[in-house]
Design an enzyme around this catalytic site. Structure first.
Site, PDB file in Angstrom:
ATOM      1  N   CYS A  55       0.813  -1.207   0.000  1.00 12.59           N
ATOM      2  CA  CYS A  55       0.000   0.000   0.000  1.00 12.59           C
ATOM      3  C   CYS A  55       0.850   1.263   0.000  1.00 12.59           C
ATOM      4  O   CYS A  55       2.038   1.254   0.276  1.00 12.59           O
ATOM      5  CB  CYS A  55      -0.870   0.060   1.260  1.00 12.59           C
ATOM      6  SG  CYS A  55      -1.898  -1.364   1.467  1.00 12.59           S
ATOM      7  N   SER A  66      12.792  -1.450 -13.492  1.00 10.46           N
ATOM      8  CA  SER A  66      13.364  -1.479 -12.150  1.00 10.46           C
ATOM      9  C   SER A  66      14.831  -1.860 -12.129  1.00 10.46           C
ATOM     10  O   SER A  66      15.553  -1.502 -11.208  1.00 10.46           O
ATOM     11  CB  SER A  66      12.557  -2.414 -11.250  1.00 10.46           C
ATOM     12  OG  SER A  66      12.543  -3.709 -11.798  1.00 10.46           O
ATOM     13  N   ASP A  69      18.835  -7.564 -13.199  1.00  8.89           N
ATOM     14  CA  ASP A  69      17.465  -7.456 -12.685  1.00  8.89           C
ATOM     15  C   ASP A  69      17.557  -7.277 -11.169  1.00  8.89           C
ATOM     16  O   ASP A  69      18.610  -7.502 -10.570  1.00  8.89           O
ATOM     17  CB  ASP A  69      16.664  -8.717 -13.044  1.00  8.89           C
ATOM     18  CG  ASP A  69      15.156  -8.456 -13.043  1.00  8.89           C
ATOM     19  OD1 ASP A  69      14.724  -7.348 -12.647  1.00  8.89           O
ATOM     20  OD2 ASP A  69      14.413  -9.368 -13.440  1.00  8.89           O
ATOM     21  N   CYS A  91      15.326  -4.837   8.122  1.00  8.13           N
ATOM     22  CA  CYS A  91      14.739  -6.173   8.035  1.00  8.13           C
ATOM     23  C   CYS A  91      15.148  -6.770   6.706  1.00  8.13           C
ATOM     24  O   CYS A  91      14.869  -6.192   5.652  1.00  8.13           O
ATOM     25  CB  CYS A  91      13.211  -6.094   8.115  1.00  8.13           C
ATOM     26  SG  CYS A  91      12.433  -7.711   7.843  1.00  8.13           S
TER      27      CYS A  91
END
Lengths: 485, 485, 485, 485
Positions: free
Chosen positions: B14, B309, B371, B459
């Site tokens: 989100c 990306s 990638d 993390c």
């Protein structure tokens, strides 16, 4: 519309795709759907597919993107082993469903559909003549003229509905028209492709497991894993039916015979992954960038592109100059044609909705920014400001084409000459308007040097005003008095 | 969903955006609309905006892209000077309008709306407890748990509807939850932002002409020309109302206190033009690429990226290695979520609909392709094949992150461990599966070296399985037995 | 909304339908779809269906007509052998998807969905109390209160998820509420129907090949060819699960115990082909017309109806009076809710879009025109004018109900008392306002005489102001401060 | 399609509406929108409006109902003081946007649009001839033939674009065609209406504050409060431009000269509130019912109608016979064209979705049920069964027209002769098939007696097979080989 379609650009008019004899069910329509998807950059206003099942033509057309117009249900209603399709460009005020292509008609020779990329220069003259002879026009498109001409000629002894009859009609019609056309015709039992003698717009031939494919660009062949065979030659007409493929030459028409392939296809319109006029578009654009670096060198820290169309030239500029290439502008992937800017009371967001600067790449740097062309100059001005706001110390704008100063009459939607900044301003004035520290355009000579081809095989009228084919001196303000759909 | 959203990627959950006190009319909703557009890469399933006019909350939510859900008419129905908004990710089977956010409710403290980025690890436990105490659940979202907790606490002497009352309820609720949350609350007369003590998900503060803005990423500030002030600190809660902005610390909860900022935001999720955890995302990704070149050098002719990306890391790899960067894969701009592939009888087109190889760049070359990550491996395999089919002599795959081998419980939609190729295959096996000549992943050490930060602030459980916060060992198969909208 | 929904009418609030155990696949959802179609006259704003496959509830709701919300694809996503559905009325300003029903939740007792026809009189009190105890509200509907009450009660020793557990919760919740309710509950393994002790709104039981059906009106049974078994009695609760159907009585609540069946259902809301409170609606309406002819005779040439709801009473009036019935007003079949009147500059067309006079029937005639009720009087005035413009010599308006002078608090959407013409004007004043030559209302005594039932079994508060159940003296202006969807 | 459009009926083809000189802005388009709404019963497949602002024609057409195709935005794009519009019928398989009308073209005479109600009998012959002369066809509609004929004739010395030029072209074109046509033409500066010499289809003239209106039925005049002036006479052409209205006679064409007004318009197609061929449709239908009562009396308790089209005849039957009229069948108001019946596994609901029986009216009664016609017989059979299932002791079916046994070639969509039950079955056989206790059709003599007019002024070929104009003996199976839109 060109490869990325988000800025103030000249607009390409159309893309065409056709496939012959893939067997039954809706195979042909499905492949055409994929082919049109690959050509979507050539037109986003409307799209259509016509298929043949051997005894009738089946039509579906609509407004919008290929992915929105067609779904499994619609494709299932387009049966048969051959199909042609078309994508059409988007302009602000004149988007009408009735102008969507392919146009399908019935005439004395049978049923035929046509998909057209290009613009005729004698369409108005022919239309007037045809109306005087009793023709009625239901669209505002040049293409309808070709169909009327087909219906008017006496195609000789061939049986109506036969390939020969249709072909004779097409040949006779094309002998009357002048201008830019890459055309696909579909009849109940044949597919016919034709390219104008000047070769303005591209058209290529591919092969897919023994089936023939015709498309505006090779990228459409790649998607369906068809093999690229060759270009359709300027002035060539290819006829594909149950007897196979045969190639003929169009009748000589009056007027200049020299080639006039659109050099702007190389600069902006075609997808970089296409092979165009025999050359890799990406490589050509990289060469333009390298040439630009030779002609307009500058001391700088980083070379960036206006994405995505400026990237190949920027990479070429960087490689030639030895200045590192980096990503200084990021493009949003979610700008579609439906994005409505909020109400007037908050200021105009324009280019910011589509691009954002990468501060870390630009801060305190001397930046070379490469774009493919400048149309009105307003977008370039905003981009230069954006780069400077991100902290750049200097902004050097490099354009991988000569100044765009003349409108196109061969199939490209250009602003009027008054709106083209290069038609009314000198290069120093443009540099000042866009607020760049320096501005460098590719020269005409540099363009052809980088392309490695002779200038006379190409049309560069948008840069030079040297139009190969005569065109109406004043375009009729409102040739047709029908508005809407 | 991440920046470009076209391949097999892990999905971010989100994005949130809020603006306070831009004056009346629908200014706040308009700015929120723009902010959500800039955050669209963080979720494409649904979006919503809640505004306040000082006496009621106004809600509009829908399925799809921001540009499709809102138009001038809908925005006009969202009056007032403050608003919050939310974009939500897309998954195959569970897209329900009722899970769209912000969620707006009324409770004893008044009306409140909430927008949440993240995932709680004790949501199921709390839900069970709340149900036992008489709460009803209308969504399957963790976020509803927070609202119930707010309604359950006794917030002391503050007047219902006051900022103090809402704030006390929020503080009490957050003292009960554990997990990842960057939260925006909107009440009739205040906007409140909070970030979990581990700082899993980003949340930044901006200023626009004296008005406050909160957003998941700085790119949303750039679009509306707001100034980036600072990150909201892990464990911080900011309260904005007529008295201005004040910052407080959340109550200490049980459990580990160390930071656990999501390193995958740097690798893939965030937009490259954002400043994330204090660092330029693009620069970090370029450093990953450079580090990868140090760790996994190879003799080659060209470095290309899997767009978009992979581009920053590819540029970094090229610069470090001295091997030229070029554009070897071109991405279609017209792939939306609605593209339906034609019927089964023609073969699956998958990645080809999105990417095409540039033959001229690849033919007869030794190619390094960069990638950001490998999830299942199927897409990488197709990309390697595409490059080889375009004529590459060698294909060396470089991944700018460590092998993704563990699912995320803190707000990322990952496949099960069984589906993650790196969970079940060694690197040589993966190399063989994707048919690359060589394969190199960034190491954990290399990752932090390139990032220039200590590992314990982040993390990286998706790479290491070292989860900072305990999570339920088996996720309940069907925690809620409500399906649909 | 009532049977024909084109004029200025009071609006019924809802219709409910449920079917139990039709076997698997989507049979139950399909039958519910048909049942809701038959009840569409009771609400056109939104509709929804919840089905159970024995292990989860499946939900689909939307705005608009049943035929627009559901299609084969949506119905296929509602598996299982039992389902309930709901249609909701349409008002101008407050149509929100989140208020669409059935509402489906999960609570300590398991998953449950509810569909409600009616209005509670103590909802606001209960809501305040529930909020004080920590409940959160996501809709503005009374129905959510019932679900919260269910979740709050301690239902004793029954196993969560069992029919007994759900039933105990429902019984306990209904013991707290006062007002009008015909309710259908669906759990994973049971369907439960309940009707308030006053019996305000109808609810009937049917049987279809051994399967049970519950519906607001018998017309829904007719459509699916189910057999009409009986009414659900006021104060009855029926429980249907694998053990069959059993009937129980609701707990006695405080307050008056007398029946208060809505007499306006007989006058206007119910479809004329339904059996309502044990009587044929069409026959009752014909009797009203006959009674009206006795009470308000007039010398005339023709009796006409305001179609369609006035037709049965007009036929009754004609038969009693001996004056011939004819069709003097024709109704358009193509007026939907989406018809947008053209721009302001051309005058308002209103009733003319829906009705037109039949000149041949009316010219030079003395006309009796029968309608079921007058709300504001504006429509009646236009109809009288239309009849007179068609050439009628005299226009005698007869209304098959008493003057509507009081708002309803039991599930009908009425204008405020100030807007009801009969609340502020005498009958002669109303006659003059609508420009009729004479005006006759059915009297309260005449109403019950024609109905053949005692007055105390019915609610006629809209005519008399005698409210059976106490209601809040001033409805809270804005009980919830949440607007939108 | 006829007045109520829910059963198995013959389909009327179209409705036309035009208005001249209502001043500027979009007044004319707005009035046309209203006029088409009033004529919606004549066609629900597609609709269109063309307006003129004096210098161009503006077009908008679409599929569906008038209310769905047009909104304020679309109407605003149709400027000018004059407009024509068209509604088209719906058939199962052949609904194409390109067949939507009005058709707008440009030819040597200028721009012209046409709206057509009717069918030509020599269209195929003319099309073949026109194709041989070089015309191309883009639609499958007869109407395009008229436009080609206009373009082909040499209209003499009139100035192109002038009313005289267009009028000469229209007159010359209509001199070539044979068949049914009520036509409206719009040019930039004139509106022209024409009706075929036999007067098959209606066309009326109205006046609205000095402005002229042309419409298929008077109900369209009523809605906009225009005054009914007169019918356009068979063989008349009216020309309306800045010089006012003038009337001329069409050239005599070969063939029979007698009137052939469609008697089925009186029986079913026209709205009952219209004045048709000088008579009130409702009164005529009542007379048909009264005549039917004389010719086919029966002892019975109640007369009911199949709503809505059977109501006037039922009222007439009741009045003549003295048997009371009542409402025995109720019709749903919510059946639109989009209602999709649920999956196959539950049985077909057909007529039940549209009609329901009123048990109280029918139980233990001897019932006369009046309908306007029987096409295939399947619907009548279901209706008789529905009445009997509701408890009727006897069901006597009365049809207010003679047996429909022949297809129409003049503008009505009829099944093939094989599908018409009256073409292949005797009346006793039909009675048995529909399971009625008795069956009575209106006789041809009774029809004209009730109508009070001589038979030779009308076309009743659908009852008698006596076709006034010759038609092609076998309609070409697939005259055009173009399918789709």
């Amino acid at each position: 519309m060109g490869y990325d379609a988000v800025y103030d650009k000249m607009k390409d008019e159309c893309g065409v795709f056709g496939v012959w004899a893939l067997g039954q069910s809706t195979e042909a329509a499905n492949f055409t759907y994929l082919g049109l998807h690959a050509l979507q950059h050539r037109g986003q206003e409307s799209a259509g597919i016509v298929s043949t099942d051997g005894s009738a033509l089946h039509v579906h057309r609509g407004m919008g993107l290929v992915a929105d117009i067609f779904n499994a249900g619609e494709l299932a209603k387009l049966p048969g082993g051959a199909a042609i399709g078309h994508v059409r460009y988007s302009t602000a005020g004149a988007s009408h469903l009735k102008n969507a292509q392919p146009i399908a008609i019935q005439y004395a020779g049978g049923a035929v559909a046509v998909a057209h990329n290009g613009n005729l220069v004698n369409a108005e003259t022919l239309r007037t003549e045809l109306e005087a002879a009793g023709s009625i026009f239901q669209t505002t498109s040049d293409t309808e003229v070709i169909l009327h001409l087909m219906a008017r000629v006496r195609p000789g002894p061939a049986v109506p509905g036969s390939t020969e009859h249709h072909l004779a009609a097409i040949r006779a019609a094309l002998a009357r028209v002048s201008g830019a056309y890459s055309l696909l015709f579909l009849t109940e039992r044949s597919m016919i492709g034709a390219r104008d003698p000047q070769g303005f717009r591209p058209l290529v031939l591919g092969k897919l497991k023994g089936n023939w494919v015709l498309a505006s660009e090779t990228t459409a062949l790649d998607l369906i894993e068809a093999e690229y065979v060759r270009e359709i030659a300027p002035g060539e007409i290819v006829v594909i039916d149950e007897k196979g493929l045969r190639s003929e030459k169009l009748e000589p028409t009056a007027g200049p015979r020299r080639l006039a392939r659109c050099v702007f296809e190389h600069i902006y319109f075609a997808r970089p992954d296409s092979i165009l006029f025999g050359r890799s578009v990406h490589e050509v654009r990289s060469s333009f960038g390298a040439q630009l670096a030779k002609d307009h060198p500058v001391e700088a820290d980083v070379v960036i592109a206006v994405p995505d169309s400026g990237v190949p030239a920027a990479v070429g500029y960087a490689r030639q100059s030895g200045i590192p290439y980096d990503v200084g502008l990021v493009r949003s992937h979610y700008i579609g044609r439906t994005f409505i800017e909020p109400q007037q009371s908050i200021r105009h967001f324009g280019v910011k909705l589509k691009l954002n600067a990468v501060r870390g790449v630009l801060r305190d740097k001397r930046v070379v920014v490469v774009d493919d062309s400048i149309v009105r100059g307003t977008t370039s001005r905003k981009i230069v400001k954006m780069i400077r706001d991100a902290g750049a110390k200097e902004v050097h704008l490099r354009i991988s084409s000569p100044p765009t100063a003349w409108p196109c009459y061969y199939g490209i939607d250009t602003p009027t000459r008054q709106e083209l900044i290069a038609a009314t301003h000198s290069e120093p004035e443009i540099r000042d308007y866009v607020t760049a520290d320096s501005l460098g355009y590719l020269s005409i000579d540099g363009l052809y040097a980088a392309l490695g081809e002779a200038r006379q095989g190409f049309c560069d009228a948008c840069f030079t005003g040297e139009y190969v084919l005569e065109f109406p001196h004043s375009r009729p303000a409102a040739p047709l008095r029908l508005v809407g759909a």
